[in-house]
Design a protein around this motif. Structure first.
Motif, PDB file in Angstrom:
ATOM      1  N   LEU A  77       0.866  -1.176   0.000  1.00  0.00           N
ATOM      2  CA  LEU A  77       0.000   0.000   0.000  1.00  0.00           C
ATOM      3  C   LEU A  77       0.902   1.225   0.000  1.00  0.00           C
ATOM      4  O   LEU A  77       1.800   1.341   0.843  1.00  0.00           O
ATOM      5  CB  LEU A  77      -0.910   0.015   1.230  1.00  0.00           C
ATOM      6  CG  LEU A  77      -1.849   1.213   1.382  1.00  0.00           C
ATOM      7  CD1 LEU A  77      -2.894   1.219   0.266  1.00  0.00           C
ATOM      8  CD2 LEU A  77      -2.545   1.179   2.743  1.00  0.00           C
ATOM      9  N   LYS A  78       0.675   2.093  -0.962  1.00  0.00           N
ATOM     10  CA  LYS A  78       1.550   3.249  -1.134  1.00  0.00           C
ATOM     11  C   LYS A  78       0.745   4.525  -0.893  1.00  0.00           C
ATOM     12  O   LYS A  78      -0.366   4.666  -1.434  1.00  0.00           O
ATOM     13  CB  LYS A  78       2.130   3.266  -2.546  1.00  0.00           C
ATOM     14  CG  LYS A  78       2.780   1.943  -2.933  1.00  0.00           C
ATOM     15  CD  LYS A  78       3.356   1.966  -4.328  1.00  0.00           C
ATOM     16  CE  LYS A  78       3.980   0.611  -4.664  1.00  0.00           C
ATOM     17  NZ  LYS A  78       4.815   0.674  -5.882  1.00  0.00           N
ATOM     18  N   ILE A  79       1.306   5.417  -0.111  1.00  0.00           N
ATOM     19  CA  ILE A  79       0.641   6.685   0.171  1.00  0.00           C
ATOM     20  C   ILE A  79       1.595   7.817  -0.177  1.00  0.00           C
ATOM     21  O   ILE A  79       2.694   7.912   0.385  1.00  0.00           O
ATOM     22  CB  ILE A  79       0.214   6.798   1.653  1.00  0.00           C
ATOM     23  CG1 ILE A  79      -0.549   5.546   2.103  1.00  0.00           C
ATOM     24  CG2 ILE A  79      -0.656   8.041   1.848  1.00  0.00           C
ATOM     25  CD1 ILE A  79      -0.888   5.520   3.580  1.00  0.00           C
ATOM     26  N   GLN A  80       1.170   8.663  -1.086  1.00  0.00           N
ATOM     27  CA  GLN A  80       1.979   9.807  -1.499  1.00  0.00           C
ATOM     28  C   GLN A  80       1.557  11.051  -0.726  1.00  0.00           C
ATOM     29  O   GLN A  80       0.408  11.181  -0.303  1.00  0.00           O
ATOM     30  CB  GLN A  80       1.781  10.057  -2.996  1.00  0.00           C
ATOM     31  CG  GLN A  80       2.218   8.922  -3.883  1.00  0.00           C
ATOM     32  CD  GLN A  80       1.949   9.205  -5.351  1.00  0.00           C
ATOM     33  OE1 GLN A  80       0.927   9.795  -5.689  1.00  0.00           O
ATOM     34  NE2 GLN A  80       2.860   8.802  -6.214  1.00  0.00           N
ATOM     35  N   ARG A  81       2.497  11.967  -0.562  1.00  0.00           N
ATOM     36  CA  ARG A  81       2.198  13.284   0.042  1.00  0.00           C
ATOM     37  C   ARG A  81       1.331  13.112   1.285  1.00  0.00           C
ATOM     38  O   ARG A  81       0.227  13.646   1.371  1.00  0.00           O
ATOM     39  CB  ARG A  81       1.517  14.184  -0.975  1.00  0.00           C
ATOM     40  CG  ARG A  81       2.278  14.347  -2.278  1.00  0.00           C
ATOM     41  CD  ARG A  81       1.596  15.310  -3.231  1.00  0.00           C
ATOM     42  NE  ARG A  81       0.224  14.935  -3.546  1.00  0.00           N
ATOM     43  CZ  ARG A  81      -0.130  14.002  -4.423  1.00  0.00           C
ATOM     44  NH1 ARG A  81       0.817  13.334  -5.080  1.00  0.00           N
ATOM     45  NH2 ARG A  81      -1.404  13.742  -4.649  1.00  0.00           N
ATOM     46  N   THR A  82       1.851  12.365   2.239  1.00  0.00           N
ATOM     47  CA  THR A  82       1.067  12.039   3.424  1.00  0.00           C
ATOM     48  C   THR A  82       0.550  13.280   4.134  1.00  0.00           C
ATOM     49  O   THR A  82       1.207  14.333   4.146  1.00  0.00           O
ATOM     50  CB  THR A  82       1.867  11.190   4.410  1.00  0.00           C
ATOM     51  OG1 THR A  82       3.125  11.841   4.665  1.00  0.00           O
ATOM     52  CG2 THR A  82       2.112   9.804   3.876  1.00  0.00           C
ATOM     53  N   GLU A  83      -0.622  13.125   4.719  1.00  0.00           N
ATOM     54  CA  GLU A  83      -1.253  14.191   5.494  1.00  0.00           C
ATOM     55  C   GLU A  83      -1.497  13.680   6.905  1.00  0.00           C
ATOM     56  O   GLU A  83      -1.560  12.465   7.139  1.00  0.00           O
ATOM     57  CB  GLU A  83      -2.581  14.588   4.839  1.00  0.00           C
ATOM     58  CG  GLU A  83      -2.421  15.121   3.428  1.00  0.00           C
ATOM     59  CD  GLU A  83      -3.754  15.443   2.775  1.00  0.00           C
ATOM     60  OE1 GLU A  83      -4.813  15.195   3.403  1.00  0.00           O
ATOM     61  OE2 GLU A  83      -3.741  15.950   1.633  1.00  0.00           O
ATOM     62  N   ARG A  84      -1.680  14.614   7.838  1.00  0.00           N
ATOM     63  CA  ARG A  84      -1.869  14.220   9.239  1.00  0.00           C
ATOM     64  C   ARG A  84      -3.107  13.336   9.384  1.00  0.00           C
ATOM     65  O   ARG A  84      -3.161  12.439  10.219  1.00  0.00           O
ATOM     66  CB  ARG A  84      -1.945  15.448  10.139  1.00  0.00           C
ATOM     67  CG  ARG A  84      -0.626  16.173  10.209  1.00  0.00           C
ATOM     68  CD  ARG A  84      -0.551  17.170  11.348  1.00  0.00           C
ATOM     69  NE  ARG A  84       0.765  17.795  11.369  1.00  0.00           N
ATOM     70  CZ  ARG A  84       1.102  18.886  10.680  1.00  0.00           C
ATOM     71  NH1 ARG A  84       0.199  19.490   9.931  1.00  0.00           N
ATOM     72  NH2 ARG A  84       2.321  19.378  10.740  1.00  0.00           N
ATOM     73  N   GLY A  85      -4.098  13.566   8.547  1.00  0.00           N
ATOM     74  CA  GLY A  85      -5.322  12.771   8.592  1.00  0.00           C
ATOM     75  C   GLY A  85      -5.142  11.332   8.138  1.00  0.00           C
ATOM     76  O   GLY A  85      -6.055  10.509   8.311  1.00  0.00           O
ATOM     77  N   ASP A  86      -3.978  11.016   7.575  1.00  0.00           N
ATOM     78  CA  ASP A  86      -3.716   9.638   7.167  1.00  0.00           C
ATOM     79  C   ASP A  86      -3.272   8.776   8.347  1.00  0.00           C
ATOM     80  O   ASP A  86      -3.163   7.557   8.221  1.00  0.00           O
ATOM     81  CB  ASP A  86      -2.607   9.599   6.099  1.00  0.00           C
ATOM     82  CG  ASP A  86      -2.992  10.330   4.826  1.00  0.00           C
ATOM     83  OD1 ASP A  86      -2.075  10.785   4.108  1.00  0.00           O
ATOM     84  OD2 ASP A  86      -4.203  10.467   4.554  1.00  0.00           O
ATOM     85  N   SER A  87      -3.005   9.407   9.469  1.00  0.00           N
ATOM     86  CA  SER A  87      -2.577   8.669  10.661  1.00  0.00           C
ATOM     87  C   SER A  87      -3.666   7.694  11.086  1.00  0.00           C
ATOM     88  O   SER A  87      -4.820   8.094  11.300  1.00  0.00           O
ATOM     89  CB  SER A  87      -2.263   9.643  11.802  1.00  0.00           C
ATOM     90  OG  SER A  87      -1.173  10.484  11.471  1.00  0.00           O
ATOM     91  N   ALA A  88      -3.302   6.437  11.194  1.00  0.00           N
ATOM     92  CA  ALA A  88      -4.258   5.370  11.524  1.00  0.00           C
ATOM     93  C   ALA A  88      -3.484   4.064  11.589  1.00  0.00           C
ATOM     94  O   ALA A  88      -2.279   4.028  11.319  1.00  0.00           O
ATOM     95  CB  ALA A  88      -5.355   5.271  10.461  1.00  0.00           C
ATOM     96  N   VAL A  89      -4.187   2.994  11.928  1.00  0.00           N
ATOM     97  CA  VAL A  89      -3.625   1.650  11.806  1.00  0.00           C
ATOM     98  C   VAL A  89      -4.117   1.065  10.489  1.00  0.00           C
ATOM     99  O   VAL A  89      -5.328   1.054  10.224  1.00  0.00           O
ATOM    100  CB  VAL A  89      -4.033   0.751  12.979  1.00  0.00           C
ATOM    101  CG1 VAL A  89      -3.506  -0.658  12.772  1.00  0.00           C
ATOM    102  CG2 VAL A  89      -3.511   1.323  14.298  1.00  0.00           C
TER     103      VAL A  89
END
Lengths: 115, 115
Positions: A77-89
């Protein structure tokens, strides 16, 4: 036998960075699911694969999220330009096949923290 | 469409007393229903599942659930709680609508067991 494994177990990154989360399913399982679980919530579907192809990616929140499973086993799973809202398990699960009654076997998850 | 509602966010019981965790579902098609348990810092584990066979389903660790179509319910019960039962419990519905096998998780019920 070995269960579903996920690496890393924890990932801390800075806003705007790129991250990759890996899932190793149970050998022989053709279906693989990714979920996201926020604090106090149930797992939320992101995408699932049947073999190498993404059968349904309707849960991916936006085009910053992408997942692959090139050989029908390991998935990233790839996440680009991470944001604070992406914080999770981020949870991965595999099942023998894709059917309504199939049991999903879950990995321990990757806790992603975006600072 | 499918959805699941866990009626209690927290349930508190004393050790040795019965446990009831409530779950109602909504689905346009015949559902499969699952209960998963999540212990702190552990992966989700299947407790039991209903897949259109017997309506009373027995699972691991003394848990059972009854599928009641007329009430659209799938409540989880256990005659006598043990301290080790303290965990988060998730009710899950899956219907395979439109050929897509995406389970929907409830928000979870936290079971607290007092000595």
């Amino acid at each position: 036998g070995a269960g579903v494994s996920q690496t890393p177990s924890n990932k801390v990154t800075e806003k705007g960075k790129y991250v990759e989360l890996r899932c190793d399913p149970i050998s022989g399982h053709t279906a693989l699911y990714w979920y996201r679980q926020s604090l106090g919530q149930g797992p939320e579907f992101l995408i699932y694969f049947q073999g190498t192809g993404a059968a349904d990616d309707s849960g991916l929140p936006n085009d910053r999220f992408f997942a692959v499973r090139p050989e029908g086993s390991v998935s990233t799973l790839k996440i680009q330009r991470t944001e604070r809202g992406d914080s999770a398990v981020y949870l991965c699960a595999s099942s023998l096949q894709t059917s309504v009654g199939d049991t999903q076997y879950f990995g321990p998850g990757t806790r992603l923290t975006v600072l | 469409a499918q959805s699941v509602t866990q009626l209690d966010s927290h349930v508190s019981v004393s050790e040795g007393t019965p446990v009831l965790l409530r779950c109602n579902y909504s689905s346009s098609y015949s559902p499969s229903l699952f209960w998963y348990v999540q212990h702190p810092n552990k992966g989700l584990q299947l407790l039991l599942k209903y897949t259109s066979a017997a309506t009373l389903v027995k699972g691991i660790n003394g848990f059972e659930a009854e599928f009641k179509k007329s009430e659209t319910s799938f409540h989880l019960t256990k005659p006598s709680a043990h301290m080790s039962d303290a965990a988060e419990y998730f009710c899950v519905v899956s219907t395979g609508t439109g050929g897509s096998y995406i389970p929907t998780f409830g928000r979870g019920t936290s079971l607290i067991v007092h000595p």
